[in-house]
Scaffold this motif. Structure first.
Motif, PDB file in Angstrom:
ATOM      1  N   LEU A   1      11.068   4.021  -6.328  1.00  0.00           N
ATOM      2  CA  LEU A   1      10.875   5.125  -5.382  1.00  0.00           C
ATOM      3  C   LEU A   1       9.833   4.776  -4.323  1.00  0.00           C
ATOM      4  CD1 LEU A   1      11.100   8.042  -7.922  1.00  0.00           C
ATOM      5  CD2 LEU A   1      12.666   7.628  -6.005  1.00  0.00           C
ATOM      6  N   ILE A   2       8.811   4.027  -4.695  1.00  0.00           N
ATOM      7  CA  ILE A   2       7.817   3.588  -3.709  1.00  0.00           C
ATOM      8  C   ILE A   2       8.478   2.652  -2.698  1.00  0.00           C
ATOM      9  CG2 ILE A   2       5.701   2.239  -3.385  1.00  0.00           C
ATOM     10  CD1 ILE A   2       4.798   3.389  -6.139  1.00  0.00           C
ATOM     11  N   SER A   3       9.322   1.752  -3.183  1.00  0.00           N
ATOM     12  CA  SER A   3      10.052   0.860  -2.273  1.00  0.00           C
ATOM     13  C   SER A   3      10.974   1.654  -1.355  1.00  0.00           C
ATOM     14  CB  SER A   3      10.864  -0.161  -3.065  1.00  0.00           C
ATOM     15  OG  SER A   3      10.010  -1.040  -3.757  1.00  0.00           O
ATOM     16  N   LEU A   4      11.660   2.645  -1.932  1.00  0.00           N
ATOM     17  CA  LEU A   4      12.519   3.504  -1.122  1.00  0.00           C
ATOM     18  C   LEU A   4      11.699   4.222  -0.056  1.00  0.00           C
ATOM     19  CD1 LEU A   4      15.192   4.918  -0.458  1.00  0.00           C
ATOM     20  CD2 LEU A   4      14.652   6.569  -2.279  1.00  0.00           C
ATOM     21  N   GLY A   5      10.544   4.751  -0.450  1.00  0.00           N
ATOM     22  CA  GLY A   5       9.672   5.426   0.513  1.00  0.00           C
ATOM     23  C   GLY A   5       9.264   4.498   1.643  1.00  0.00           C
ATOM     24  N   GLY A   6       8.938   3.256   1.309  1.00  0.00           N
ATOM     25  CA  GLY A   6       8.571   2.286   2.335  1.00  0.00           C
ATOM     26  C   GLY A   6       9.714   2.002   3.285  1.00  0.00           C
ATOM     27  N   ALA A   7      10.928   1.885   2.745  1.00  0.00           N
ATOM     28  CA  ALA A   7      12.099   1.631   3.590  1.00  0.00           C
ATOM     29  C   ALA A   7      12.380   2.830   4.501  1.00  0.00           C
ATOM     30  CB  ALA A   7      13.310   1.325   2.720  1.00  0.00           C
ATOM     31  N   LEU A   8      12.267   4.032   3.955  1.00  0.00           N
ATOM     32  CA  LEU A   8      12.488   5.225   4.764  1.00  0.00           C
ATOM     33  C   LEU A   8      11.430   5.353   5.851  1.00  0.00           C
ATOM     34  CD1 LEU A   8      13.479   7.645   1.871  1.00  0.00           C
ATOM     35  CD2 LEU A   8      14.987   6.834   3.712  1.00  0.00           C
ATOM     36  N   LYS A   9      10.195   5.058   5.496  1.00  0.00           N
ATOM     37  CA  LYS A   9       9.109   5.101   6.486  1.00  0.00           C
ATOM     38  C   LYS A   9       9.369   4.087   7.594  1.00  0.00           C
ATOM     39  CE  LYS A   9       4.206   4.232   6.980  1.00  0.00           C
ATOM     40  NZ  LYS A   9       3.088   3.556   6.383  1.00  0.00           N
TER      41      LYS A   9
ATOM     42  N   THR B   1       8.337  11.009   2.389  1.00  0.00           N
ATOM     43  CA  THR B   1       7.470  11.902   1.605  1.00  0.00           C
ATOM     44  C   THR B   1       8.166  12.326   0.327  1.00  0.00           C
ATOM     45  OG1 THR B   1       8.160  13.917   2.765  1.00  0.00           O
ATOM     46  CG2 THR B   1       6.211  12.796   3.617  1.00  0.00           C
ATOM     47  N   GLY B   2       9.465  12.596   0.400  1.00  0.00           N
ATOM     48  CA  GLY B   2      10.213  12.980  -0.801  1.00  0.00           C
ATOM     49  C   GLY B   2      10.229  11.873  -1.837  1.00  0.00           C
ATOM     50  N   ALA B   3      10.446  10.636  -1.403  1.00  0.00           N
ATOM     51  CA  ALA B   3      10.469   9.507  -2.342  1.00  0.00           C
ATOM     52  C   ALA B   3       9.096   9.321  -2.984  1.00  0.00           C
ATOM     53  CB  ALA B   3      10.898   8.237  -1.613  1.00  0.00           C
ATOM     54  N   TYR B   4       8.039   9.401  -2.198  1.00  0.00           N
ATOM     55  CA  TYR B   4       6.695   9.234  -2.758  1.00  0.00           C
ATOM     56  C   TYR B   4       6.348  10.371  -3.714  1.00  0.00           C
ATOM     57  CZ  TYR B   4       5.988   5.563   0.738  1.00  0.00           C
ATOM     58  OH  TYR B   4       6.097   4.423   1.499  1.00  0.00           O
ATOM     59  N   ARG B   5       6.747  11.587  -3.370  1.00  0.00           N
ATOM     60  CA  ARG B   5       6.477  12.715  -4.271  1.00  0.00           C
ATOM     61  C   ARG B   5       7.198  12.545  -5.607  1.00  0.00           C
ATOM     62  NH1 ARG B   5       8.034  16.895  -0.345  1.00  0.00           N
ATOM     63  NH2 ARG B   5       6.529  16.621   1.294  1.00  0.00           N
ATOM     64  N   ARG B   6       8.429  12.058  -5.553  1.00  0.00           N
ATOM     65  CA  ARG B   6       9.165  11.823  -6.802  1.00  0.00           C
ATOM     66  C   ARG B   6       8.498  10.722  -7.624  1.00  0.00           C
ATOM     67  NH1 ARG B   6      13.368  12.586  -3.221  1.00  0.00           N
ATOM     68  NH2 ARG B   6      13.982  10.397  -3.198  1.00  0.00           N
TER      69      ARG B   6
ATOM     70  N   PHE C   1      -1.559   4.898  -7.810  1.00  0.00           N
ATOM     71  CA  PHE C   1      -2.325   4.883  -6.571  1.00  0.00           C
ATOM     72  C   PHE C   1      -1.470   4.522  -5.366  1.00  0.00           C
ATOM     73  CE2 PHE C   1      -4.825   2.727  -3.321  1.00  0.00           C
ATOM     74  CZ  PHE C   1      -5.676   3.754  -2.966  1.00  0.00           C
ATOM     75  N   PRO C   2      -0.645   3.469  -5.424  1.00  0.00           N
ATOM     76  CA  PRO C   2       0.155   3.140  -4.227  1.00  0.00           C
ATOM     77  C   PRO C   2       1.044   4.300  -3.754  1.00  0.00           C
ATOM     78  CG  PRO C   2       0.167   1.286  -5.731  1.00  0.00           C
ATOM     79  CD  PRO C   2      -0.475   2.439  -6.462  1.00  0.00           C
ATOM     80  N   ALA C   3       1.629   5.040  -4.673  1.00  0.00           N
ATOM     81  CA  ALA C   3       2.473   6.172  -4.265  1.00  0.00           C
ATOM     82  C   ALA C   3       1.647   7.233  -3.555  1.00  0.00           C
ATOM     83  CB  ALA C   3       3.177   6.766  -5.478  1.00  0.00           C
ATOM     84  N   ARG C   4       0.505   7.559  -4.112  1.00  0.00           N
ATOM     85  CA  ARG C   4      -0.350   8.584  -3.498  1.00  0.00           C
ATOM     86  C   ARG C   4      -0.924   8.109  -2.167  1.00  0.00           C
ATOM     87  NH1 ARG C   4      -1.457  13.046  -6.360  1.00  0.00           N
ATOM     88  NH2 ARG C   4      -0.910  13.079  -8.559  1.00  0.00           N
TER      89      ARG C   4
END
Length: 131
Positions: free
Chosen positions: A5-13, A22-27, A36-39
């Motif tokens: 999910l963190i990787s997905l968040g990075g790709a979406l960003k 934000t949704g991927a990081y929250r999940r 820590f990296p997600a937050r």
């Protein structure tokens, strides 16, 4: 898995889908609240969206749930806090304190030159480059 999910968040960003990020990081945080990296990445997205209150809350939560942090994570925390506080009118002294600590912990971070310049603009002398 939080890492996915963190990787997905990075790709979406990277694709400028900040709401999706934000949704991927929250999940990811729901799966691992002490991640820590997600937050940190969620706080960064909030910062980029101009949502300073939420960015600050997320960074403070990251510090609270991860009481013992690796030095580079701690430096990132201070860089992040400094950036959010610097962008918040009237909070420059707090920003300077975080920036100074970040430079002490990781004087060669990619954002170090920018942070040194911000400190100079606040009328402060940046710390030496030695950790």
């Amino acid at each position: 898995d939080a890492a996915i999910l963190i990787s997905l968040g990075g790709a979406l960003k990277a694709g400028a889908d900040l709401e999706g990020a934000t949704g991927a990081y929250r999940r990811a945080i729901q799966i691992d609240s002490a991640n820590f990296p997600a937050r940190f990445d969620l706080a960064t997205v909030y910062y980029e969206m101009g949502r300073m209150t939420e960015a600050l809350e997320e960074l403070e939560s990251a510090r609270r749930v991860k009481a013992v942090m690796a030095p580079l994570d701690l430096a990132d925390y201070h860089y992040g806090m400094g950036a959010v506080l610097y962008a918040t009118p009237g909070r420059e002294p707090e920003a300077a304190s975080h920036f100074t600590e970040a430079l002490r912990l990781n004087p060669d971070a990619p954002q170090a030159a920018e942070v040194r310049e911000a400190l100079r603009q606040m009328g402060m002398s940046p710390p030496d480059r030695s950790p």
